[in-house]
Design a protein around this motif. Sequence first.
Motif, PDB file in Angstrom:
ATOM      1  N   SER A 221      48.474  32.776  38.319  1.00 24.64           N
ATOM      2  CA  SER A 221      47.590  32.926  36.948  1.00 24.64           C
ATOM      3  C   SER A 221      47.274  34.394  36.622  1.00 24.64           C
ATOM      4  O   SER A 221      47.009  34.698  35.678  1.00 24.64           O
ATOM      5  CB  SER A 221      46.432  32.386  37.473  1.00 24.64           C
ATOM      6  OG  SER A 221      45.706  32.935  38.531  1.00 24.64           O
ATOM      7  N   TYR A 222      47.800  35.488  37.512  1.00 25.83           N
ATOM      8  CA  TYR A 222      47.605  36.825  37.237  1.00 25.83           C
ATOM      9  C   TYR A 222      46.108  37.098  37.066  1.00 25.83           C
ATOM     10  O   TYR A 222      45.340  36.881  37.932  1.00 25.83           O
ATOM     11  CB  TYR A 222      48.686  37.267  36.259  1.00 25.83           C
ATOM     12  CG  TYR A 222      48.507  38.586  35.910  1.00 25.83           C
ATOM     13  CD1 TYR A 222      48.313  39.669  37.063  1.00 25.83           C
ATOM     14  CD2 TYR A 222      48.778  39.238  34.707  1.00 25.83           C
ATOM     15  CE1 TYR A 222      48.241  41.094  36.458  1.00 25.83           C
ATOM     16  CE2 TYR A 222      48.625  40.626  34.346  1.00 25.83           C
ATOM     17  CZ  TYR A 222      48.529  41.299  35.054  1.00 25.83           C
ATOM     18  OH  TYR A 222      48.383  42.680  34.809  1.00 25.83           O
ATOM     19  N   THR A 223      45.811  37.398  35.767  1.00 26.64           N
ATOM     20  CA  THR A 223      44.230  37.544  35.367  1.00 26.64           C
ATOM     21  C   THR A 223      43.907  36.513  34.535  1.00 26.64           C
ATOM     22  O   THR A 223      42.725  36.544  33.866  1.00 26.64           O
ATOM     23  CB  THR A 223      44.224  39.028  34.637  1.00 26.64           C
ATOM     24  OG1 THR A 223      44.806  38.689  33.301  1.00 26.64           O
ATOM     25  CG2 THR A 223      44.916  39.957  34.876  1.00 26.64           C
ATOM     26  N   SER A 240      42.011  28.859  38.462  1.00 29.92           N
ATOM     27  CA  SER A 240      43.177  29.807  38.532  1.00 29.92           C
ATOM     28  C   SER A 240      43.828  30.038  39.943  1.00 29.92           C
ATOM     29  O   SER A 240      42.734  30.344  40.717  1.00 29.92           O
ATOM     30  CB  SER A 240      42.837  30.884  37.722  1.00 29.92           C
ATOM     31  OG  SER A 240      42.268  30.519  36.217  1.00 29.92           O
ATOM     32  N   ASP A 242      46.382  32.655  42.396  1.00 36.61           N
ATOM     33  CA  ASP A 242      47.172  33.790  42.284  1.00 36.61           C
ATOM     34  C   ASP A 242      47.082  34.170  43.762  1.00 36.61           C
ATOM     35  O   ASP A 242      46.060  34.267  44.335  1.00 36.61           O
ATOM     36  CB  ASP A 242      46.951  34.635  41.180  1.00 36.61           C
ATOM     37  CG  ASP A 242      48.164  35.395  41.051  1.00 36.61           C
ATOM     38  OD1 ASP A 242      48.778  35.442  40.059  1.00 36.61           O
ATOM     39  OD2 ASP A 242      48.324  36.378  42.032  1.00 36.61           O
ATOM     40  N   SER A 247      43.431  39.545  41.682  1.00 38.17           N
ATOM     41  CA  SER A 247      43.447  38.668  40.524  1.00 38.17           C
ATOM     42  C   SER A 247      42.053  37.997  40.259  1.00 38.17           C
ATOM     43  O   SER A 247      41.678  37.659  39.159  1.00 38.17           O
ATOM     44  CB  SER A 247      44.484  37.588  40.716  1.00 38.17           C
ATOM     45  OG  SER A 247      44.078  36.652  41.760  1.00 38.17           O
ATOM     46  N   SER A 251      40.374  38.397  36.534  1.00 43.98           N
ATOM     47  CA  SER A 251      40.272  37.049  36.007  1.00 43.98           C
ATOM     48  C   SER A 251      38.854  36.912  35.415  1.00 43.98           C
ATOM     49  O   SER A 251      38.597  36.488  34.222  1.00 43.98           O
ATOM     50  CB  SER A 251      40.691  35.934  36.781  1.00 43.98           C
ATOM     51  OG  SER A 251      42.263  35.916  37.124  1.00 43.98           O
TER      52      SER A 251
END
Length: 387
Positions: A221-223, A240, A242, A247, A251
């Motif tokens: 999901s990264y951010t 999410s 990651d 992250s 996020s």
Amino acid sequence: MKKLTVGAQVAKKIRKGIQLLDAGDFPESLEMETVVELQDQSGQLLGTAYLSQQNKGIGWYIGTGKRKLDSVFYHNLFQAAKSKRRAYFEDSHTTAFRIFNQDGDGFGGLSIDLYGDFALFSWYNAFVYSQKETIVAAFQSVYPELAGGYEKIRFKGLDYESAHLFGQEAPANFTILENGVSYQVFLNDGLMTGIFLDQHQVRGSLVDGLAAGKSVLNMFSYTAAFSVAAAMGGAVETRSVDLAKRSRELSQAHFVANHIDLEQHFFHVMDVFEYFKYAQKKGLGFDVIVIDPPSFARNKKQTFSVVKDYHKLVSQALTILNPKGVLITSTNASNLSIEKFKAQIEKGFAGIPHKYLATYRLPSDFAVNQSDESSNYLKVFTIQVEK
């Protein structure tokens, strides 16, 4: 200007419109960081190129005839690129997009993104970097309205990755708009900015109804930009996942920027394959699952390659996808054709009935070289399971 003679295959490739030059095109030792004239074996001029080592290739073909890389050359490039993107500049719901994209805009080794009132230059090799003063001056003559600029160094050899380049400095974190959604970005913190702009059409589909009333799982999901888009599009729950510890913080900042209550939005810092096991064990199911991995990844237990292993992600996702659920399958691997990517997806489905709802390639702000398929690296399929 030095003249280089190329073989028949290289001349054919250039005449076809491919601009990226490979090391195999020039078997002899070459002088790097220089502009050259290319000619075929009969002595006919093919055009101008420059040589410089980068992550892919050893230089770029610039165009027919003898080209002088001066302020007029760059000014004309930027003016033409700006004109092509008029619709983006007029869209008040989106303030971040690409305004110059390498060979898609006629000059490989350089890309420029717009983030609100700030430009972000990415230098992909030492030659383009050596042209920085001329390039920036030409750019500012086309974009006098911008407040400032930043740079990212995407080649080896310098002792920094990111820096302020000209004009005002942006806030450490500030927000841009995309499809009416706010995202917090940062321009001077390593190579990342907090959002991958090439996915704005896919995020737009989530904003525009694909996620409405749905539970959404966002892998790699990264951010969590996909998750925020889904939440703004009416998703009842997002998760999410990651492996990067930072992250979670990044996020949550996107959600806060849109005044979204975090009660139904969850963040898991863990390996995605471990999360699949966790979700199966807990009996979790999702209506929409986004799968957008890096082209290659390695952790303590295993390595992952999109080219060889993407089907494993699809098969695992199907075990926790709700009936009639949707997979958003994505890759930015330029060395994987759309046909081979689709083959990986079909291998993952292993005969389970499904239908393709939408296909996305690079959006129009990410102009591509139509003669070079690898230039159009992004491949995304939205797929619904028919069960």
